[in-house]
Design a protein around this motif. Structure first.
Motif, PDB file in Angstrom:
ATOM      1  N   ALA A  20      13.693  70.943  44.062  1.00 21.93           N
ATOM      2  CA  ALA A  20      12.519  70.723  44.905  1.00 21.93           C
ATOM      3  C   ALA A  20      12.246  71.997  45.698  1.00 21.93           C
ATOM      4  N   ALA A  21      11.023  72.129  46.157  1.00 23.95           N
ATOM      5  CA  ALA A  21      10.659  73.277  46.978  1.00 23.95           C
ATOM      6  C   ALA A  21      11.213  73.082  48.385  1.00 23.95           C
ATOM      7  N   GLY A  22      11.721  74.134  48.976  1.00 20.67           N
ATOM      8  CA  GLY A  22      12.225  74.072  50.340  1.00 20.67           C
ATOM      9  C   GLY A  22      13.669  74.521  50.423  1.00 20.67           C
ATOM     10  N   ALA A  54      16.195  60.492  47.609  1.00 17.20           N
ATOM     11  CA  ALA A  54      16.501  61.312  48.780  1.00 17.20           C
ATOM     12  C   ALA A  54      16.353  62.787  48.430  1.00 17.20           C
ATOM     13  N   ILE A  55      16.104  63.592  49.449  1.00 12.79           N
ATOM     14  CA  ILE A  55      16.123  65.046  49.303  1.00 12.79           C
ATOM     15  C   ILE A  55      17.446  65.520  49.884  1.00 12.79           C
ATOM     16  N   ILE A  56      18.251  66.183  49.050  1.00 18.63           N
ATOM     17  CA  ILE A  56      19.576  66.629  49.478  1.00 18.63           C
ATOM     18  C   ILE A  56      19.713  68.131  49.270  1.00 18.63           C
ATOM     19  N   THR A  58      21.564  71.364  47.868  1.00 19.61           N
ATOM     20  CA  THR A  58      22.409  71.613  46.695  1.00 19.61           C
ATOM     21  C   THR A  58      23.690  72.353  47.053  1.00 19.61           C
ATOM     22  N   PHE A  59      23.731  72.992  48.237  1.00 19.43           N
ATOM     23  CA  PHE A  59      24.915  73.761  48.615  1.00 19.43           C
ATOM     24  C   PHE A  59      25.895  72.948  49.459  1.00 19.43           C
ATOM     25  N   CYS A  60      25.402  72.360  50.563  1.00 20.37           N
ATOM     26  CA  CYS A  60      26.320  71.645  51.462  1.00 20.37           C
ATOM     27  C   CYS A  60      26.305  70.130  51.248  1.00 20.37           C
ATOM     28  N   GLY A  61      25.323  69.597  50.529  1.00 20.88           N
ATOM     29  CA  GLY A  61      25.278  68.166  50.239  1.00 20.88           C
ATOM     30  C   GLY A  61      24.683  67.315  51.340  1.00 20.88           C
ATOM     31  N   ALA A  62      24.097  67.920  52.357  1.00 26.10           N
ATOM     32  CA  ALA A  62      23.502  67.159  53.457  1.00 26.10           C
ATOM     33  C   ALA A  62      22.246  66.436  52.987  1.00 26.10           C
ATOM     34  N   MET A  63      22.042  65.249  53.518  1.00 30.03           N
ATOM     35  CA  MET A  63      20.844  64.490  53.187  1.00 30.03           C
ATOM     36  C   MET A  63      19.744  64.906  54.166  1.00 30.03           C
TER      37      MET A  63
END
Length: 68
Positions: A20-22, A54-56, A58-63
């Motif tokens: 996703a963008a962002g 959900a948007i998560i 990819t590096f730290c896994g935070a939602m």
């Protein structure tokens, strides 16, 4: 008096994801849109599950955001 203790747990799994963008506001990593599945188990027997998006990060896994 008898007291019973039962084990209840909840697991979250990523079923599939796509970029996703962002960027993540916490670590600066990339974001992805993921289809999530939450499964609640009671004495190791799954009795409730829900799928959601959900948007998560990819590096730290935070939602970053969830869509019900």
């Amino acid at each position: 008096m008898v007291c019973f203790c039962f084990l209840v747990d909840q697991t979250r799994k990523v079923r599939q994801s796509k970029p996703a963008a962002g960027i993540c506001s916490r670590c600066g990593g990339g974001a992805s849109v993921a289809d999530m599945k939450t499964c609640t188990r009671f004495c190791y027997v799954p009795f409730y599950w829900k799928t959601w998006r959900a948007i998560i990060c990819t590096f730290c896994g935070a939602m970053l955001r969830s869509y019900q």
